[in-house]
Design an enzyme around this catalytic site. Structure first.
Site, PDB file in Angstrom:
ATOM      1  N   TYR A  25       0.799  -1.228   0.000  1.00  0.00           N
ATOM      2  CA  TYR A  25       0.000   0.000   0.000  1.00  0.00           C
ATOM      3  C   TYR A  25       0.833   1.280   0.000  1.00  0.00           C
ATOM      4  O   TYR A  25       0.257   2.375  -0.055  1.00  0.00           O
ATOM      5  CB  TYR A  25      -0.949  -0.011   1.207  1.00  0.00           C
ATOM      6  CG  TYR A  25      -1.921  -1.176   1.171  1.00  0.00           C
ATOM      7  CD1 TYR A  25      -2.895  -1.251   0.179  1.00  0.00           C
ATOM      8  CD2 TYR A  25      -1.850  -2.213   2.097  1.00  0.00           C
ATOM      9  CE1 TYR A  25      -3.769  -2.319   0.115  1.00  0.00           C
ATOM     10  CE2 TYR A  25      -2.726  -3.286   2.047  1.00  0.00           C
ATOM     11  CZ  TYR A  25      -3.683  -3.334   1.055  1.00  0.00           C
ATOM     12  OH  TYR A  25      -4.552  -4.395   0.992  1.00  0.00           O
ATOM     13  N   ASN A  76     -13.530   3.119  -1.643  1.00  0.00           N
ATOM     14  CA  ASN A  76     -12.619   1.993  -1.469  1.00  0.00           C
ATOM     15  C   ASN A  76     -13.165   1.215  -0.272  1.00  0.00           C
ATOM     16  O   ASN A  76     -12.883   1.572   0.874  1.00  0.00           O
ATOM     17  CB  ASN A  76     -11.184   2.452  -1.202  1.00  0.00           C
ATOM     18  CG  ASN A  76     -10.242   1.258  -1.082  1.00  0.00           C
ATOM     19  OD1 ASN A  76     -10.673   0.109  -0.937  1.00  0.00           O
ATOM     20  ND2 ASN A  76      -8.951   1.533  -1.136  1.00  0.00           N
ATOM     21  N   HIS A  82     -15.176  -7.655  -0.406  1.00  0.00           N
ATOM     22  CA  HIS A  82     -15.212  -9.093  -0.660  1.00  0.00           C
ATOM     23  C   HIS A  82     -16.232  -9.832   0.202  1.00  0.00           C
ATOM     24  O   HIS A  82     -16.401 -11.033   0.064  1.00  0.00           O
ATOM     25  CB  HIS A  82     -13.815  -9.680  -0.430  1.00  0.00           C
ATOM     26  CG  HIS A  82     -12.706  -8.824  -0.958  1.00  0.00           C
ATOM     27  ND1 HIS A  82     -12.595  -8.517  -2.298  1.00  0.00           N
ATOM     28  CD2 HIS A  82     -11.686  -8.164  -0.335  1.00  0.00           C
ATOM     29  CE1 HIS A  82     -11.533  -7.720  -2.466  1.00  0.00           C
ATOM     30  NE2 HIS A  82     -10.982  -7.488  -1.293  1.00  0.00           N
ATOM     31  N   ASP A  89     -25.966  -3.599  -1.269  1.00  0.00           N
ATOM     32  CA  ASP A  89     -27.389  -3.217  -1.267  1.00  0.00           C
ATOM     33  C   ASP A  89     -27.560  -1.727  -0.998  1.00  0.00           C
ATOM     34  O   ASP A  89     -28.398  -1.065  -1.621  1.00  0.00           O
ATOM     35  CB  ASP A  89     -28.152  -4.012  -0.204  1.00  0.00           C
ATOM     36  CG  ASP A  89     -28.414  -5.453  -0.612  1.00  0.00           C
ATOM     37  OD1 ASP A  89     -28.282  -5.783  -1.806  1.00  0.00           O
ATOM     38  OD2 ASP A  89     -28.764  -6.257   0.280  1.00  0.00           O
ATOM     39  N   HIS A 102      -9.492   0.556  -5.666  1.00  0.00           N
ATOM     40  CA  HIS A 102      -8.574  -0.184  -4.791  1.00  0.00           C
ATOM     41  C   HIS A 102      -7.161   0.270  -5.101  1.00  0.00           C
ATOM     42  O   HIS A 102      -6.795   0.413  -6.280  1.00  0.00           O
ATOM     43  CB  HIS A 102      -8.675  -1.697  -5.029  1.00  0.00           C
ATOM     44  CG  HIS A 102     -10.032  -2.242  -4.766  1.00  0.00           C
ATOM     45  ND1 HIS A 102     -10.466  -2.550  -3.495  1.00  0.00           N
ATOM     46  CD2 HIS A 102     -11.065  -2.501  -5.608  1.00  0.00           C
ATOM     47  CE1 HIS A 102     -11.722  -2.985  -3.574  1.00  0.00           C
ATOM     48  NE2 HIS A 102     -12.106  -2.959  -4.837  1.00  0.00           N
ATOM     49  N   LEU A 103      -6.383   0.440  -4.066  1.00  0.00           N
ATOM     50  CA  LEU A 103      -4.987   0.843  -4.258  1.00  0.00           C
ATOM     51  C   LEU A 103      -4.191  -0.250  -4.962  1.00  0.00           C
ATOM     52  O   LEU A 103      -3.425   0.008  -5.880  1.00  0.00           O
ATOM     53  CB  LEU A 103      -4.348   1.159  -2.898  1.00  0.00           C
ATOM     54  CG  LEU A 103      -4.956   2.358  -2.171  1.00  0.00           C
ATOM     55  CD1 LEU A 103      -4.633   2.296  -0.691  1.00  0.00           C
ATOM     56  CD2 LEU A 103      -4.434   3.652  -2.777  1.00  0.00           C
ATOM     57  N   SER A 104      -4.385  -1.479  -4.501  1.00  0.00           N
ATOM     58  CA  SER A 104      -3.633  -2.608  -5.060  1.00  0.00           C
ATOM     59  C   SER A 104      -4.422  -3.243  -6.200  1.00  0.00           C
ATOM     60  O   SER A 104      -5.633  -3.016  -6.341  1.00  0.00           O
ATOM     61  CB  SER A 104      -3.367  -3.638  -3.960  1.00  0.00           C
ATOM     62  OG  SER A 104      -4.592  -4.184  -3.491  1.00  0.00           O
ATOM     63  N   ARG A 113      -9.725 -12.133  -2.946  1.00  0.00           N
ATOM     64  CA  ARG A 113      -9.854 -10.698  -3.272  1.00  0.00           C
ATOM     65  C   ARG A 113     -10.343 -10.466  -4.705  1.00  0.00           C
ATOM     66  O   ARG A 113     -10.584  -9.337  -5.104  1.00  0.00           O
ATOM     67  CB  ARG A 113      -8.505  -9.979  -3.095  1.00  0.00           C
ATOM     68  CG  ARG A 113      -8.005  -9.975  -1.679  1.00  0.00           C
ATOM     69  CD  ARG A 113      -6.760  -9.109  -1.536  1.00  0.00           C
ATOM     70  NE  ARG A 113      -5.997  -9.502  -0.365  1.00  0.00           N
ATOM     71  CZ  ARG A 113      -6.244  -9.074   0.880  1.00  0.00           C
ATOM     72  NH1 ARG A 113      -7.199  -8.202   1.112  1.00  0.00           N
ATOM     73  NH2 ARG A 113      -5.517  -9.497   1.895  1.00  0.00           N
TER      74      ARG A 113
HETATM   75  C1  DQA Z   1      -7.893  -2.762  -0.874  1.00  0.00           C
HETATM   76  C2  DQA Z   1      -7.827  -4.219  -1.315  1.00  0.00           C
HETATM   77  C3  DQA Z   1      -8.630  -5.104  -0.378  1.00  0.00           C
HETATM   78  O1  DQA Z   1      -8.560  -6.464  -0.795  1.00  0.00           O
HETATM   79  C4  DQA Z   1      -8.073  -5.015   1.031  1.00  0.00           C
HETATM   80  O2  DQA Z   1      -8.885  -5.760   1.928  1.00  0.00           O
HETATM   81  C5  DQA Z   1      -7.906  -3.626   1.507  1.00  0.00           C
HETATM   82  C6  DQA Z   1      -7.453  -2.589   0.571  1.00  0.00           C
HETATM   83  C7  DQA Z   1      -6.985  -1.854  -1.743  1.00  0.00           C
HETATM   84  O3  DQA Z   1      -7.171  -0.647  -1.679  1.00  0.00           O
HETATM   85  O4  DQA Z   1      -6.110  -2.348  -2.445  1.00  0.00           O
HETATM   86  O5  DQA Z   1      -8.058  -3.336   2.685  1.00  0.00           O
HETATM   87  O6  DQA Z   1      -9.233  -2.295  -1.012  1.00  0.00           O
END
Ligand code: DQA
Length: 149
Positions: A25, A76, A82, A89, A102-104, A113
């Site tokens: 991250y 995010n 997940h 909803d 998502h950052l990753s 994921r």
């Molecule tokens: C995340 C990816 C998710 O799988 C993880 O649980 C996170 C961060 C991301 O920003 O990459 O907490 O949402």
């Protein structure tokens, strides 16, 4: 004309950005991320409401509050992506454009994921670009809001 308001919501553990798994991250903090979003918002002529919570219920309540108040949502949902049918909803219920970020790159990571319930309620998903993903998400939502207003 007043600038459209975009909610930028961040889910659990994102308060630990900079400390948490920096190899995934990065070393920048949530405050740094907010600064990136504020700068992007100024460029785009939108207002943002940037928040983070570790609570699923609070996140859902914040989504509900967007009804009649915000023009769109960038979210995010972190780990709740997940797991949370309830968050999906809520996002569907408010009937606003949603961009998931998502950052990753979640598709490059553990298989659990790879699926996001939130994606079902989102116009689009951006992942794998770190903080730049939030800028891209704000670009996208600003364009959607402008086109649909
Ligand atoms: C995340 C990816 C998710 O799988 C993880 O649980 C996170 C961060 C991301 O920003 O990459 O907490 O949402």
């Amino acid at each position: 004309m007043t600038a459209p308001l975009i909610a930028v919501f961040n889910g659990p553990n994102l308060n630990l950005l900079g400390l948490r798994e920096p190899e995934i991250y990065g070393i920048q903090t949530l405050d740094d991320l907010e600064a990136v979003c504020v700068e992007a918002a100024e460029r785009l002529g939108i207002a943002i409401d940037f928040r983070q919570t570790n609570s699923e219920g609070e996140l859902i309540s914040w989504v509900h509050e967007c009804r009649g108040r915000a023009a769109g949502i960038v979210i995010n949902p972190a780990g709740y992506s997940h797991t949370s049918i309830a968050l999906m909803d809520a996002l569907a219920a408010v009937d606003l454009p949603v961009v998931e970020v998502h950052l990753s790159n979640i598709h490059q990571r553990e298989t659990f994921r790879h699926h996001s319930y939130v994606s079902v309620a989102a116009r689009g998903v951006i992942c794998g670009f770190g903080f730049t993903g939030y800028r891209l998400a704000l670009d996208a939502i600003a364009e959607i809001v402008e086109q649909e207003s």
